[in-house]
Design a protein around this motif. Structure first.
Motif, PDB file in Angstrom:
ATOM      1  N   VAL A  69     -15.621  12.678  38.235  1.00  0.00           N
ATOM      2  CA  VAL A  69     -13.597  13.215  38.370  1.00  0.00           C
ATOM      3  C   VAL A  69     -13.947  13.385  39.692  1.00  0.00           C
ATOM      4  O   VAL A  69     -15.329  13.563  40.368  1.00  0.00           O
ATOM      5  N   VAL A  70     -12.327  13.866  40.269  1.00  0.00           N
ATOM      6  CA  VAL A  70     -12.100  14.053  41.853  1.00  0.00           C
ATOM      7  C   VAL A  70     -11.665  15.220  41.438  1.00  0.00           C
ATOM      8  O   VAL A  70     -10.389  15.273  40.453  1.00  0.00           O
ATOM      9  N   THR A  71     -11.996  16.185  42.330  1.00  0.00           N
ATOM     10  CA  THR A  71     -11.280  17.453  42.547  1.00  0.00           C
ATOM     11  C   THR A  71     -10.856  17.381  43.598  1.00  0.00           C
ATOM     12  O   THR A  71     -11.029  17.146  44.893  1.00  0.00           O
ATOM     13  N   THR A  82      -8.596  19.050  38.666  1.00  0.00           N
ATOM     14  CA  THR A  82      -9.447  18.430  38.451  1.00  0.00           C
ATOM     15  C   THR A  82      -9.119  16.869  38.083  1.00  0.00           C
ATOM     16  O   THR A  82      -8.344  17.457  36.611  1.00  0.00           O
ATOM     17  N   ARG A 119     -18.726  15.735  38.920  1.00  0.00           N
ATOM     18  CA  ARG A 119     -18.722  15.591  40.078  1.00  0.00           C
ATOM     19  C   ARG A 119     -19.346  14.669  40.939  1.00  0.00           C
ATOM     20  O   ARG A 119     -19.411  13.627  40.996  1.00  0.00           O
ATOM     21  N   GLU A 120     -20.267  15.781  40.837  1.00  0.00           N
ATOM     22  CA  GLU A 120     -21.760  14.922  41.429  1.00  0.00           C
ATOM     23  C   GLU A 120     -21.915  13.461  40.291  1.00  0.00           C
ATOM     24  O   GLU A 120     -22.804  12.316  40.745  1.00  0.00           O
ATOM     25  N   VAL A 134     -17.995  21.982  36.037  1.00  0.00           N
ATOM     26  CA  VAL A 134     -17.291  20.134  36.633  1.00  0.00           C
ATOM     27  C   VAL A 134     -17.699  19.343  37.750  1.00  0.00           C
ATOM     28  O   VAL A 134     -17.718  18.850  37.910  1.00  0.00           O
ATOM     29  N   ALA A 135     -18.686  21.030  38.151  1.00  0.00           N
ATOM     30  CA  ALA A 135     -19.348  19.936  40.122  1.00  0.00           C
ATOM     31  C   ALA A 135     -20.926  19.774  39.579  1.00  0.00           C
ATOM     32  O   ALA A 135     -20.603  18.299  39.915  1.00  0.00           O
ATOM     33  N   ALA A 181     -11.863  10.495  36.713  1.00  0.00           N
ATOM     34  CA  ALA A 181     -11.977   9.222  38.144  1.00  0.00           C
ATOM     35  C   ALA A 181     -11.669   8.321  37.746  1.00  0.00           C
ATOM     36  O   ALA A 181     -12.148   7.848  36.540  1.00  0.00           O
TER      37      ALA A 181
END
Lengths: 79, 79
Positions: free
Chosen positions: B63-65, B71, B58-59, B54-55, B74
DNA sequence: CTATATTTGTGCGTATGTATG
DNA sequence: ACATACATACGCACAAATATA
Protein backbone atom coordinates in the motif's frame (compact mmCIF):
# COMPACT_ATOMS: atom_id res chain seq x y z
CA UNK A 1 -12.13 25.71 35.02
CA UNK A 2 -10.12 23.18 33.07
CA UNK A 3 -7.37 21.23 34.72
CA UNK A 4 -4.93 19.58 32.35
CA UNK A 5 -3.50 17.64 35.27
CA UNK A 6 -6.81 16.15 36.30
CA UNK A 7 -7.28 12.44 35.68
CA UNK A 8 -10.55 13.39 34.01
CA UNK A 9 -9.91 13.65 30.27
CA UNK A 10 -9.99 17.16 28.82
CA UNK A 11 -12.77 16.30 26.39
CA UNK A 12 -14.97 15.25 29.30
CA UNK A 13 -14.18 18.35 31.30
CA UNK A 14 -15.11 20.50 28.31
CA UNK A 15 -18.25 18.46 27.67
CA UNK A 16 -19.33 18.89 31.27
CA UNK A 17 -18.72 22.63 31.20
CA UNK A 18 -20.86 22.94 28.07
CA UNK A 19 -23.53 20.67 29.52
CA UNK A 20 -23.63 22.86 32.61
CA UNK A 21 -24.22 25.94 30.46
CA UNK A 22 -27.15 24.17 28.85
CA UNK A 23 -28.67 22.95 32.10
CA UNK A 24 -28.23 26.41 33.58
CA UNK A 25 -30.39 27.72 30.74
CA UNK A 26 -27.56 29.88 29.48
CA UNK A 27 -27.83 27.99 26.22
CA UNK A 28 -31.44 27.34 25.34
CA UNK A 29 -33.05 24.87 22.93
CA UNK A 30 -32.41 25.97 19.36
CA UNK A 31 -29.46 28.14 20.34
CA UNK A 32 -26.20 27.41 18.59
CA UNK A 33 -23.39 25.92 20.61
CA UNK A 34 -20.02 27.63 20.25
CA UNK A 35 -18.33 26.39 17.10
CA UNK A 36 -15.49 23.91 17.35
CA UNK A 37 -13.12 26.74 16.63
CA UNK A 38 -14.61 28.85 19.42
CA UNK A 39 -14.50 26.02 21.91
CA UNK A 40 -10.91 25.51 20.89
CA UNK A 41 -10.12 29.11 21.70
CA UNK A 42 -12.24 29.47 24.82
CA UNK A 43 -10.87 26.42 26.56
CA UNK A 44 -7.49 26.33 24.89
CA UNK A 45 -7.77 22.79 23.63
CA UNK A 46 -7.14 21.18 20.26
CA UNK A 47 -9.94 21.01 17.74
CA UNK A 48 -10.07 17.25 18.07
CA UNK A 49 -10.70 17.63 21.78
CA UNK A 50 -13.43 20.18 21.14
CA UNK A 51 -15.01 17.85 18.59
CA UNK A 52 -14.94 14.96 20.99
CA UNK A 53 -16.54 17.05 23.72
CA UNK A 54 -19.40 17.94 21.39
CA UNK A 55 -19.70 14.28 20.41
CA UNK A 56 -20.29 13.44 24.05
CA UNK A 57 -23.14 15.94 24.25
CA UNK A 58 -24.58 14.51 21.03
CA UNK A 59 -24.52 11.02 22.50
CA UNK A 60 -26.27 12.37 25.57
CA UNK A 61 -28.96 13.78 23.31
CA UNK A 62 -28.28 17.32 24.50
CA UNK A 63 -27.38 18.73 21.10
CA UNK A 64 -27.88 18.15 17.39
CA UNK A 65 -25.22 18.79 14.76
CA UNK A 66 -25.80 19.89 11.16
CA UNK A 67 -22.99 19.65 8.63
CA UNK A 68 -21.46 23.04 7.83
CA UNK A 69 -24.14 24.75 9.91
CA UNK A 70 -23.26 24.15 13.48
CA UNK A 71 -24.40 22.37 16.59
CA UNK A 72 -27.59 23.38 18.35
CA UNK A 73 -29.14 22.71 21.73
CA UNK A 74 -31.75 19.99 21.30
CA UNK A 75 -35.41 20.76 21.72
CA UNK A 76 -36.53 18.92 24.77
CA UNK A 77 -39.38 16.45 24.21
CA UNK A 78 -42.70 17.82 25.41
CA UNK A 79 -42.90 15.26 28.19
CA UNK B 1 -10.58 -13.87 13.06
CA UNK B 2 -8.56 -11.98 15.60
CA UNK B 3 -7.27 -13.67 18.69
CA UNK B 4 -6.08 -11.38 21.47
CA UNK B 5 -4.61 -14.41 23.22
CA UNK B 6 -2.49 -15.48 20.29
CA UNK B 7 1.27 -15.00 20.63
CA UNK B 8 1.10 -13.25 17.27
CA UNK B 9 0.83 -9.51 17.92
CA UNK B 10 -2.51 -7.94 17.14
CA UNK B 11 -1.00 -5.52 14.63
CA UNK B 12 0.39 -8.46 12.64
CA UNK B 13 -2.88 -10.32 12.72
CA UNK B 14 -4.66 -7.25 11.42
CA UNK B 15 -1.98 -6.66 8.78
CA UNK B 16 -2.31 -10.24 7.56
CA UNK B 17 -6.09 -10.00 7.35
CA UNK B 18 -5.81 -6.84 5.27
CA UNK B 19 -3.07 -8.36 3.12
CA UNK B 20 -5.32 -11.34 2.47
CA UNK B 21 -8.08 -9.05 1.30
CA UNK B 22 -5.66 -7.46 -1.14
CA UNK B 23 -4.29 -10.74 -2.45
CA UNK B 24 -7.81 -12.06 -2.80
CA UNK B 25 -8.52 -9.15 -5.12
CA UNK B 26 -11.15 -7.85 -2.77
CA UNK B 27 -9.13 -4.65 -2.54
CA UNK B 28 -7.68 -3.74 -5.91
CA UNK B 29 -4.83 -1.44 -6.93
CA UNK B 30 -5.87 2.16 -6.49
CA UNK B 31 -8.64 1.30 -4.09
CA UNK B 32 -8.56 2.95 -0.69
CA UNK B 33 -7.75 0.80 2.27
CA UNK B 34 -10.15 1.08 5.18
CA UNK B 35 -9.20 4.16 7.19
CA UNK B 36 -7.43 3.79 10.50
CA UNK B 37 -10.70 4.66 12.16
CA UNK B 38 -12.55 1.97 10.22
CA UNK B 39 -9.90 -0.64 10.96
CA UNK B 40 -10.16 0.39 14.57
CA UNK B 41 -13.88 -0.25 14.51
CA UNK B 42 -13.89 -3.37 12.35
CA UNK B 43 -11.28 -5.24 14.33
CA UNK B 44 -11.89 -3.58 17.66
CA UNK B 45 -8.31 -2.48 18.22
CA UNK B 46 -6.74 0.81 19.22
CA UNK B 47 -5.85 3.37 16.58
CA UNK B 48 -2.14 2.82 17.21
CA UNK B 49 -2.57 -0.86 16.46
CA UNK B 50 -4.47 -0.07 13.26
CA UNK B 51 -1.73 2.37 12.27
CA UNK B 52 0.97 -0.15 12.90
CA UNK B 53 -0.82 -2.78 10.84
CA UNK B 54 -0.97 -0.38 7.90
CA UNK B 55 2.70 0.42 8.43
CA UNK B 56 3.50 -3.26 7.95
CA UNK B 57 1.65 -3.31 4.62
CA UNK B 58 3.51 -0.16 3.58
CA UNK B 59 6.84 -1.79 4.36
CA UNK B 60 5.78 -4.79 2.30
CA UNK B 61 5.03 -2.43 -0.58
CA UNK B 62 1.39 -3.45 -0.67
CA UNK B 63 0.00 0.00 0.00
CA UNK B 64 0.91 3.65 -0.35
CA UNK B 65 -0.12 6.34 2.11
CA UNK B 66 -0.73 9.97 1.22
CA UNK B 67 -0.79 12.48 4.04
CA UNK B 68 -4.27 13.70 4.82
CA UNK B 69 -5.69 11.68 1.93
CA UNK B 70 -5.61 8.06 2.83
CA UNK B 71 -3.91 4.77 2.17
CA UNK B 72 -4.33 3.01 -1.17
CA UNK B 73 -3.52 -0.41 -2.58
CA UNK B 74 -0.27 -0.11 -4.55
CA UNK B 75 -0.24 -0.48 -8.30
CA UNK B 76 1.63 -3.63 -9.05
CA UNK B 77 4.79 -3.23 -11.16
CA UNK B 78 4.23 -4.38 -14.73
CA UNK B 79 6.54 -7.34 -14.27
C1' DC C 1 -22.54 33.14 -11.21
C1' DT C 2 -18.17 33.53 -8.78
C1' DA C 3 -15.44 34.02 -4.92
C1' DT C 4 -14.50 33.90 -0.09
C1' DA C 5 -15.20 32.69 4.62
C1' DT C 6 -17.07 29.64 8.01
C1' DT C 7 -18.14 25.17 9.98
C1' DT C 8 -18.36 20.38 10.22
C1' DG C 9 -16.35 15.82 8.39
C1' DT C 10 -12.46 12.95 7.48
C1' DG C 11 -7.70 11.13 7.41
C1' DC C 12 -2.99 10.92 8.54
C1' DG C 13 1.36 12.41 11.62
C1' DT C 14 3.17 12.70 16.19
C1' DA C 15 3.89 12.65 21.25
C1' DT C 16 2.88 11.26 25.96
C1' DG C 17 1.25 8.35 29.63
C1' DT C 18 -0.36 3.91 31.50
C1' DA C 19 -0.62 -1.06 31.85
C1' DT C 20 0.74 -5.77 30.89
C1' DG C 21 3.64 -9.76 29.90
C1' DA D 1 14.72 -3.55 30.02
C1' DC D 2 11.59 -4.36 26.20
C1' DA D 3 7.55 -4.96 23.09
C1' DT D 4 2.78 -4.69 22.75
C1' DA D 5 -1.55 -2.26 23.28
C1' DC D 6 -4.57 1.04 25.04
C1' DA D 7 -6.15 6.08 25.67
C1' DT D 8 -5.54 10.86 25.38
C1' DA D 9 -4.20 15.02 23.00
C1' DC D 10 -1.65 17.83 20.18
C1' DG D 11 -1.19 19.13 14.99
C1' DC D 12 -1.69 19.49 9.56
C1' DA D 13 -4.22 19.03 5.24
C1' DC D 14 -8.12 18.61 2.60
C1' DA D 15 -13.16 17.79 1.38
C1' DA D 16 -18.04 18.99 1.66
C1' DA D 17 -21.76 21.96 2.73
C1' DT D 18 -23.40 26.36 3.84
C1' DA D 19 -23.72 31.41 4.01
C1' DT D 20 -22.62 35.76 2.34
C1' DA D 21 -20.47 39.50 -0.47
Amino acid sequence: MIDPLSPTPLYLQVADLLAARIERGELRPGNPLPSESQIQGQYDVARGTARRAVAVLRERGLVVTLHARGTFVAERPTT
